[in-house]
Enzyme design. Structure first.
Site, PDB file in Angstrom:
ATOM      1  CG  HIS A 115      -1.934  -1.066   1.270  1.00  0.00           C
ATOM      2  ND1 HIS A 115      -2.819  -1.304   0.244  1.00  0.00           N
ATOM      3  CD2 HIS A 115      -2.194  -1.996   2.229  1.00  0.00           C
ATOM      4  CE1 HIS A 115      -3.585  -2.348   0.567  1.00  0.00           C
ATOM      5  NE2 HIS A 115      -3.222  -2.783   1.764  1.00  0.00           N
ATOM      6  CG  ASP A 233      -4.450 -10.141   3.713  1.00  0.00           C
ATOM      7  OD1 ASP A 233      -4.174 -10.667   2.607  1.00  0.00           O
ATOM      8  OD2 ASP A 233      -4.180  -8.948   3.977  1.00  0.00           O
TER       9      ASP A 233
END
Ligand SMILES: [Zn+2]
Length: 290
Positions: A115, A233
Site C-alpha cells: 500500500h 489475508d
C-alpha cells in the site's frame, strides 16, 4: 532465462529469508500488523539494508527523509504507526526483499509494503518492498521485464501507482472488492496493469478461475522475473477480510506463480491470523518450490 545470478537449482526448496530484528525495530502494540507475526515462520537471518539509492528508485527523497527523521511514536495515516526505529526496519525489510531477488527466495518481512505510495505511508506499509525489489532487478541485475503478482486480499494500490504507465513492469492483483483501499475495481486495468476484483466470499474455485487470466496476461508479457506480493489475508480464517481461500488454495496459487517466469521471488505482505500464518507460509514455500 535473463542475465544475473543463477536461479535456484531445480529440486531445492525456495529459501525463507528473514531477520528477527524486524519485530523489535517496528513496535506496533495491539495493531493487527503486530510484532509477533514473524514468530514461528522460520527462515535464515539476513543482514542486508536497502541503500538510499535503492529506496529512491521507488520513493521520493522527501518521503524517505520524513521516515528517517521520525524520533518518537507517530501515526502516519489512520492505520499506520511508526516509531524511532521503524526506518531501520523499513531499510532491513527492503534489503531482505533484494536478497530474495538474488536467491529466488521468499522474504518474510514486516512492515508490509504494497500500500505504500511513492510519497506516503499507507495501510500498515512504510516502504514498498516489492517495488524496490523490482527496480533493483531492472537497474542492477539487468532483468528488464518484471511482472508482479499480488494475491494479498487487499488491492496493491501503492505498487500499482508506482508502476502505472511503465510498460516494463506488469502489475497484477487479485483482491476482495469492494474493500480497503477502494482502488482496483472493475475497469481499472490497462496495458501494464491487470486488476481482478473478486467479491467477498470467494474461495479456491473463484481464485482458480481468475488465475486463468493471470496466466494468459503474464505469459504474453514474458517477464524475466516474477515477483509475488504474497499476502495470506485471503485465507478462510483471516480476521481482516471475508475470503475463503484454503491452505491448499495458497499452495496452488504459489505453484502457479512459480511457473510464470524463469526467475521468481516472493515478499510477504498481509496475513493476520497468528495461528495460521506459519503453516500458510510453509504451504506457499512448497508451492513456490515445485
Ligand atoms: Zn492485505
Amino acid at each position: 532465462m535473463g542475465p544475473g545470478p543463477a536461479r535456484r537449482p531445480v529440486g531445492d526448496a525456495v529459501e525463507l529469508l528473514t531477520n528477527p530484528a524486524l519485530a523489535r525495530l517496528h513496535p506496533t502494540g495491539n495493531h493487527p500488523e503486530r510484532q509477533d507475526r514473524l514468530l514461528g515462520l522460520g527462515g535464515e537471518t539476513v543482514e542486508r539494508n536497502a541503500t538510499a539509492e535503492q529506496l529512491a528508485r521507488a520513493h521520493t527523497a522527501d518521503y524517505l527523509a520524513l521516515l528517517e527523521r521520525i524520533d518518537r511514536p507517530v501515526q502516519l495515516d489512520a492505520d499506520t504507526v511508526a516509531s524511532e526505529t521503524s526506518w531501520q526496519a523499513a531499510m532491513l525489510a527492503a534489503g531482505i526483499a533484494l536478497e530474495a531477488v538474488d536467491r529466488g527466495g521468499f522474504a518474510l518481512v514486516r512492515p508490509p509494503g504494497h500500500h505504500a505510495l511513492a510519497d506516503r505511508a499507507m495501510g500498515f506499509c512504510l516502504v514498498n518492498n516489492v517495488a524496490v525489489a523490482a527496480r533493483y532487478a531492472q537497474a542492477e541485475l539487468g532483468l528488464e521485464r518484471v511482472a508482479i503478482v499480488d494475491f494479498d486480499v487487499h488491492h496493491g494500490n501503492g505498487t500499482e501507482a508506482i508502476f502505472r504507465g511503465d510498460d516494463s513492469v506488469l502489475f497484477v492483483s487479485l483482491h476482495q472488492w469492494p474493500f480497503y483501499p477502494g482502488t482496483g475495481g472493475p475497469g481499472t486495468s490497462d496495458g501494464s496493469t491487470l486488476n481482478l476484483p473478486l467479491p467477498a466470499g470467494s474461495g479456491d474455485d473463484e481464485y482458480r478461475a481468475a488465475f486463468g487470466e493471470v496466466d494468459r496476461i503474464v505469459q504474453s508479457f514474458a517477464p524475466d522475473l516474477l515477483l509475488v506480493s504474497a499476502g495470506f489475508d485471503a485465507h478462510e480464517q483471516d480476521p481482516l477480510a471475508q475470503m475463503l481461500v484454503s491452505d491448499s488454495g495458497f499452495r496452488e496459487l504459489a505453484q502457479r506463480c512459480s511457473a510464470l517466469a524463469p526467475r521468481v521471488a516472493a515478499v510477504l505482505e498481509g496475513g493476520y491470523n497468528l495461528a495460521t500464518l506459519p503453516r500458510l507460509v510453509a504451504v506457499a514455500q512448497e508451492g513456490f518450490s515445485s
